[in-house]
Design a protein around this motif. Structure first.
Motif, PDB file in Angstrom:
ATOM      1  N   HIS A   1       0.819  -1.217   0.000  1.00  0.00           N
ATOM      2  CA  HIS A   1       0.000   0.000   0.000  1.00  0.00           C
ATOM      3  C   HIS A   1       0.851   1.265   0.000  1.00  0.00           C
ATOM      4  O   HIS A   1       0.322   2.372   0.050  1.00  0.00           O
ATOM      5  CB  HIS A   1      -0.962  -0.019   1.189  1.00  0.00           C
ATOM      6  CG  HIS A   1      -1.855  -1.217   1.174  1.00  0.00           C
ATOM      7  ND1 HIS A   1      -2.903  -1.347   0.283  1.00  0.00           N
ATOM      8  CD2 HIS A   1      -1.829  -2.372   1.895  1.00  0.00           C
ATOM      9  CE1 HIS A   1      -3.501  -2.522   0.484  1.00  0.00           C
ATOM     10  NE2 HIS A   1      -2.863  -3.160   1.451  1.00  0.00           N
ATOM     11  N   GLY A   2       2.165   1.123  -0.022  1.00  0.00           N
ATOM     12  CA  GLY A   2       3.063   2.282  -0.078  1.00  0.00           C
ATOM     13  C   GLY A   2       3.357   2.674  -1.529  1.00  0.00           C
ATOM     14  O   GLY A   2       2.820   2.064  -2.467  1.00  0.00           O
TER      15      GLY A   2
ATOM     16  N   SER B   1      14.588  -1.790   0.022  1.00  0.00           N
ATOM     17  CA  SER B   1      15.143  -0.804   0.958  1.00  0.00           C
ATOM     18  C   SER B   1      16.669  -0.744   0.847  1.00  0.00           C
ATOM     19  O   SER B   1      17.276  -1.435   0.026  1.00  0.00           O
ATOM     20  CB  SER B   1      14.746  -1.168   2.396  1.00  0.00           C
ATOM     21  OG  SER B   1      15.640  -2.129   2.922  1.00  0.00           O
TER      22      SER B   1
HETATM   23  N1  LIG Z   1       9.979   5.970  -3.538  1.00  0.00           N
HETATM   24  C1  LIG Z   1      11.081   5.720  -4.262  1.00  0.00           C
HETATM   25  O1  LIG Z   1      11.353   6.378  -5.303  1.00  0.00           O
HETATM   26  C2  LIG Z   1      12.017   4.658  -3.843  1.00  0.00           C
HETATM   27  C3  LIG Z   1      11.836   3.952  -2.647  1.00  0.00           C
HETATM   28  N2  LIG Z   1      12.709   2.943  -2.329  1.00  0.00           N
HETATM   29  C4  LIG Z   1      12.596   2.214  -1.064  1.00  0.00           C
HETATM   30  O2  LIG Z   1      11.432   1.423  -1.066  1.00  0.00           O
HETATM   31  C5  LIG Z   1      10.992   1.226   0.275  1.00  0.00           C
HETATM   32  C6  LIG Z   1       9.549   1.704   0.368  1.00  0.00           C
HETATM   33  O3  LIG Z   1       9.559   3.094   0.087  1.00  0.00           O
HETATM   34  P1  LIG Z   1       8.273   3.875  -0.358  1.00  0.00           P
HETATM   35  O4  LIG Z   1       7.350   2.992  -1.070  1.00  0.00           O
HETATM   36  O5  LIG Z   1       8.770   5.107  -1.031  1.00  0.00           O
HETATM   37  O6  LIG Z   1       7.690   4.244   1.098  1.00  0.00           O
HETATM   38  P2  LIG Z   1       6.195   4.531   1.567  1.00  0.00           P
HETATM   39  O7  LIG Z   1       6.316   5.249   2.847  1.00  0.00           O
HETATM   40  O8  LIG Z   1       5.430   5.163   0.467  1.00  0.00           O
HETATM   41  O9  LIG Z   1       5.591   3.069   1.812  1.00  0.00           O
HETATM   42  C7  LIG Z   1       6.065   2.201   2.804  1.00  0.00           C
HETATM   43  C8  LIG Z   1       4.962   1.252   3.171  1.00  0.00           C
HETATM   44  O10 LIG Z   1       5.460   0.361   4.178  1.00  0.00           O
HETATM   45  C9  LIG Z   1       4.528   0.319   5.256  1.00  0.00           C
HETATM   46  N3  LIG Z   1       5.219   0.031   6.496  1.00  0.00           N
HETATM   47  C10 LIG Z   1       6.040   0.841   7.208  1.00  0.00           C
HETATM   48  N4  LIG Z   1       6.495   0.215   8.315  1.00  0.00           N
HETATM   49  C11 LIG Z   1       5.931  -1.017   8.318  1.00  0.00           C
HETATM   50  C12 LIG Z   1       5.999  -2.134   9.189  1.00  0.00           C
HETATM   51  N5  LIG Z   1       6.751  -2.102  10.291  1.00  0.00           N
HETATM   52  N6  LIG Z   1       5.293  -3.249   8.862  1.00  0.00           N
HETATM   53  C13 LIG Z   1       4.555  -3.297   7.742  1.00  0.00           C
HETATM   54  N7  LIG Z   1       4.417  -2.255   6.877  1.00  0.00           N
HETATM   55  C14 LIG Z   1       5.113  -1.131   7.168  1.00  0.00           C
HETATM   56  C15 LIG Z   1       3.915   1.695   5.262  1.00  0.00           C
HETATM   57  O11 LIG Z   1       2.696   1.660   5.962  1.00  0.00           O
HETATM   58  P3  LIG Z   1       1.950   3.004   6.458  1.00  0.00           P
HETATM   59  O12 LIG Z   1       1.010   3.336   5.365  1.00  0.00           O
HETATM   60  O13 LIG Z   1       1.280   2.594   7.720  1.00  0.00           O
HETATM   61  O14 LIG Z   1       2.998   4.051   6.677  1.00  0.00           O
HETATM   62  C16 LIG Z   1       3.746   1.960   3.770  1.00  0.00           C
HETATM   63  O15 LIG Z   1       2.578   1.387   3.269  1.00  0.00           O
HETATM   64  C17 LIG Z   1      11.899   2.056   1.189  1.00  0.00           C
HETATM   65  O16 LIG Z   1      12.885   1.262   1.764  1.00  0.00           O
HETATM   66  C18 LIG Z   1      12.473   3.062   0.203  1.00  0.00           C
HETATM   67  O17 LIG Z   1      13.668   3.547   0.687  1.00  0.00           O
HETATM   68  C19 LIG Z   1      13.707   2.595  -3.187  1.00  0.00           C
HETATM   69  C20 LIG Z   1      13.922   3.264  -4.367  1.00  0.00           C
HETATM   70  C21 LIG Z   1      13.126   4.395  -4.744  1.00  0.00           C
END
Ligand SMILES: NC(=O)C1=CN([C@@H]2O[C@H](COP(=O)(O)OP(=O)(O)OC[C@H]3O[C@@H](n4cnc5c(N)ncnc54)[C@H](OP(=O)(O)O)[C@@H]3O)[C@@H](O)[C@H]2O)C=CC1
Ligand SMILES: CC(=O)N[C@@H](CCC(=O)OP(=O)(O)O)C(=O)O
Length: 308
Positions: free
Chosen positions: A11-12, A82
């Protein structure tokens, strides 16, 4: 039989983009967790252990926790988006084009660390010249970059878009990582084959997706005699035989007056430009931070692993 894929963090920002890319596919079955249960450890653990491939789209700590949930399980394969495992030698680095054997390494790997968006650009520019011995050990490598704001995930997206927040950012373009210790520096150093850390200065622009990464070079400081044409020829040869990393012909890049950071938004390719001439060149990588910089690369790695 369709391969079972679980996206932890579906969902992220990165997770959603991976899900969208797989929506029409019949060769994979997506195991899904309801939004309200996304942080439920028991449910996540069950789903991770039921998958053929688990794709982790979580912050670093949550990724480490998810990998810990696989203790005793020897079959589930993992792609982690990550920073947690990108310089860990037990994990294959998920940048298939970075050298000739990397796609095969990814294909056979149990654990794959998906590259960061900035490192994809920086390593894509630096590694071919380091591998050929053209950038000497003593060269002070610098990397300047701009990313779309989705690069900072849900939190930065909300800060940029929601004016009612106390921490709203109203800048059109800002520098950050001002202490020059961004979390991507170790990854750029290791996979860029650099003997010491480069100076990396990132920035964010008020656009959702897109990225430019620049590595300017003094030709006279390189090993051997070089000019714009010879650097371009080397990069073109390095990336020949595949169509994801594309070296833009000099005739095309030479006619440009501007380069748009958003040009590849929505695409999973990366373009490399060799600008300049005379005494200097500026190597530039153009990509979508969520495409080849994250979700596109994750799906590419999944496809390689499924083809093993
Ligand atoms: N965005 C980008 O361009 C890039 C991102 N990344 C990496 O990808 C990974 C995800 O990033 P991104 O999608 O941008 O981040 P987001 O914050 O958009 O999404 C992260 C998701 O993980 C969930 N989450 C956080 N903590 C937990 C937990 N303890 N247990 C289960 N779910 C959890 C969050 O839930 P909640 O909704 O509750 O916060 C959210 O849905 C990171 O490590 C980031 O560094 C890598 C390359 C590029
Ligand atoms: C614009 C922005 O904030 N970008 C993120 C990096 C995005 C990325 O590549 O993520 P991971 O390396 O964390 O996987 C940052 O600088 O922290």
């Amino acid at each position: 039989m369709a391969a079972k894929i679980f996206i932890d963090g579906e969902h992220g920002t990165t997770g959603l983009q991976i899900r969208t890319r797989m929506a029409e596919r019949r060769d994979v079955e997506l195991l899904s967790i309801p939004h309200e249960e996304r942080r439920n450890p028991k449910m996540r653990e069950d789903l991770i252990n039921s998958a053929d491939i688990a794709i982790l789209c979580l912050p670093d700590d949550a990724s480490r926790e998810a990998v810990g949930m696989l203790a005793g399980n020897n079959s589930v394969r993992v792609i982690d988006t990550s920073t947690a495992y990108r310089v860990n030698p037990d994990w294959a680095y998920g940048f298939a084009e970075m050298d000739k054997d990397q796609a095969e390494r990814i294909r056979g790997a149990r654990y794959v660390a998906n590259p960061g968006c900035y490192p994809t650009g920086a390593i894509g520019l630096i590694r071919p010249l380091r591998a050929a011995g053209i950038i000497p050990d003593s060269y002070p490598v610098t990397i300047n970059a701009v990313s779309g704001y989705t690069g900072g995930g849900k939190n930065l997206i909300a800060q940029m878009e929601d004016k009612s927040r106390d921490d709203h950012i109203d800048a059109q373009h800002f520098l950050y990582g001002l202490n020059l210790a961004h979390k991507h520096v170790p990854e750029m150093t290791t996979h860029g084959l650099l003997p010491r850390a480069p100076i990396f200065s990132p920035s964010v622009g008020r656009f959702p997706q897109g990225m430019l990464v620049q590595v300017p070079l003094y030709l006279e400081e390189l090993e051997g005699e070089h000019n714009q044409e010879s650097i371009h020829a080397l990069l073109s040869e390095y990336y020949a035989g595949q169509d994801i990393v594309r070296v833009v012909p000099l005739a095309e890049s030479g006619s440009l007056a501007r380069l748009n950071a958003e040009e590849l938004a929505g695409q999973d390719i990366m373009k490399i430009y060799v600008f300049g001439g005379g005494a200097h060149v500026n190597l530039v990588a153009q990509l979508d931070n969520l495409g080849k910089g994250a979700s596109g690369a994750a799906v590419q790695n999944m496809d390689l692993m499924l083809s093993a």
